[in-house]
Design an enzyme around this catalytic site. Structure first.
Site, PDB file in Angstrom:
ATOM      1  N   CYS A  74     -31.626   8.900 -37.848  1.00 55.25           N
ATOM      2  CA  CYS A  74     -31.805  10.158 -38.570  1.00 55.25           C
ATOM      3  C   CYS A  74     -33.272  10.561 -38.435  1.00 55.25           C
ATOM      4  CB  CYS A  74     -31.448   9.935 -40.040  1.00 55.25           C
ATOM      5  SG  CYS A  74     -31.829  11.333 -41.108  1.00 55.25           S
ATOM      6  N   THR A  76     -34.806  13.011 -39.981  1.00 54.01           N
ATOM      7  CA  THR A  76     -35.405  13.367 -41.272  1.00 54.01           C
ATOM      8  C   THR A  76     -35.909  12.104 -41.960  1.00 54.01           C
ATOM      9  OG1 THR A  76     -33.744  15.119 -41.403  1.00 54.01           O
ATOM     10  CG2 THR A  76     -35.009  14.663 -43.398  1.00 54.01           C
ATOM     11  N   CYS A 188     -32.446  16.444 -34.610  1.00 58.88           N
ATOM     12  CA  CYS A 188     -31.594  15.942 -35.687  1.00 58.88           C
ATOM     13  C   CYS A 188     -30.428  15.269 -34.977  1.00 58.88           C
ATOM     14  CB  CYS A 188     -31.103  17.103 -36.555  1.00 58.88           C
ATOM     15  SG  CYS A 188     -29.743  16.646 -37.656  1.00 58.88           S
TER      16      CYS A 188
HETATM   17  N1  DGL Z   1     -28.958  13.480 -39.115  1.00 65.10           N
HETATM   18  C1  DGL Z   1     -30.124  13.767 -39.827  1.00 65.10           C
HETATM   19  C2  DGL Z   1     -31.326  13.975 -38.941  1.00 65.10           C
HETATM   20  O1  DGL Z   1     -31.367  13.464 -37.853  1.00 65.10           O
HETATM   21  C3  DGL Z   1     -30.143  14.576 -41.089  1.00 65.10           C
HETATM   22  C4  DGL Z   1     -29.084  15.539 -41.423  1.00 65.10           C
HETATM   23  C5  DGL Z   1     -29.154  15.925 -42.894  1.00 65.10           C
HETATM   24  O2  DGL Z   1     -28.650  15.157 -43.710  1.00 65.10           O
HETATM   25  O3  DGL Z   1     -29.726  16.990 -43.226  1.00 65.10           O
HETATM   26  O4  DGL Z   1     -32.273  14.610 -39.317  1.00 65.10           O
END
Ligand code: DGL
Length: 262
Positions: A74, A76, A188
């Protein structure tokens, strides 16, 4: 025989894109895929919320599943909490950061887009990557929670509207210089899951970090033993509701045939 799993972590299904790339290199690796469905989405949360939530959850997951390595699949969570997680855990932790370097290497127009969550695109980590690897590029950024939801919906088997992808990409192309955009960083992990839809809406180059992360995991586990045959993976959700139940067919395509609650 070493049966310790690789532990993948995301807010939802996005990390499956990193899981797929990893399983292509390490087909025998036992997998625990953890999704913080109770905390989804991360992209609209504050830095403080993510920085406290992610290390605490990973601590619990590591205690329960004793992985050999943790993958924060992820962007984020990685751009905000990777350092906290590394200092809290006594095992290798691989993070996911926007693939700005490979995008800058391949862009001909020198205009690249970073498409991530709202939380990711405002991180100083992204400023540093842009300054270090793309200083001669115009780096446009756009954060989209809608695109995260579209990826989740697609994996639940729902039809999504092609116009929605075009709308989201206009968040990049409508910015000054956006008409020369030739490469988009999928910053993301959810977004690689809808890359065909993005490509259909805007046929330019899309770059993400999943294959690089898979190579990093293979490197860090080189020489380790694996079970002699592939075993069914486990999907762990922080909350199992009807939406999660609808993910079961997609999860089983990624080798995750069991769903449990943390
Ligand atoms: N999959 C996540 C990322 O790579 C975050 C998605 C989310 O929960 O906003 O940032």
């Amino acid at each position: 025989m070493d049966s310790r799993p690789l532990l993948f972590f995301d807010s939802g299904v996005g990390g499956l894109s990193v899981l797929a790339a990893t399983c292509a290199l390490l087909p025998q690796a036992p997998i625990v895929y953890a999704a913080d469905s109770a905390g989804y989405p991360y992209g609209t949360k504050s830095e403080a919320e993510i920085a406290s939530r992610v290390p605490a959850l990973l601590g619990r997951l590591v205690e329960r599943y004793h992985p050999r390595l943790v993958v924060i699949a992820c962007n984020t969570a990685s751009t905000i909490a990777l350092a906290h997680v590394r200092s809290a855990l006594d095992l290798p932790v691989v993070g996911t950061v926007p693939a700005i370097k490979p995008a800058a290497l391949q862009s001909k127009s020198r205009v690249i887009g970073v498409l991530g969550t709202e939380a990711t695109i405002r991180q100083p980590y992204v400023d540093r990557l842009a300054a270090e690897f793309a200083s001669d590029c115009l780096v446009l950024r756009h954060g989209s929670a809608a695109l995260v939801d579209l990826a989740e919906a697609k994996l639940r088997g729902e039809a999504t509207d092609p116009a929605a992808y075009a709308d989201i990409l206009r968040g990049l192309t409508d910015q000054p210089g956006g008409d020369r955009l030739d490469t988009v960083v999928l910053a993301c992990t959810h977004f690689r899951l809808v890359e065909p839809e993005l490509r259909a809406a805007l046929p330019i180059a899309y770059v993400d970090g999943a294959d690089g992360i898979a190579r990093r995991i293979a490197f860090l586990t080189e020489g380790q033993e694996w079970p002699s045959e592939a075993v069914d993976g486990l999907a762990v959700f922080t909350r199992v509701d009807e939406q999660v139940q609808h993910l079961a067919p997609a999860l089983s395509k990624f080798g995750l045939s069991r769903i449990v609650t943390l």
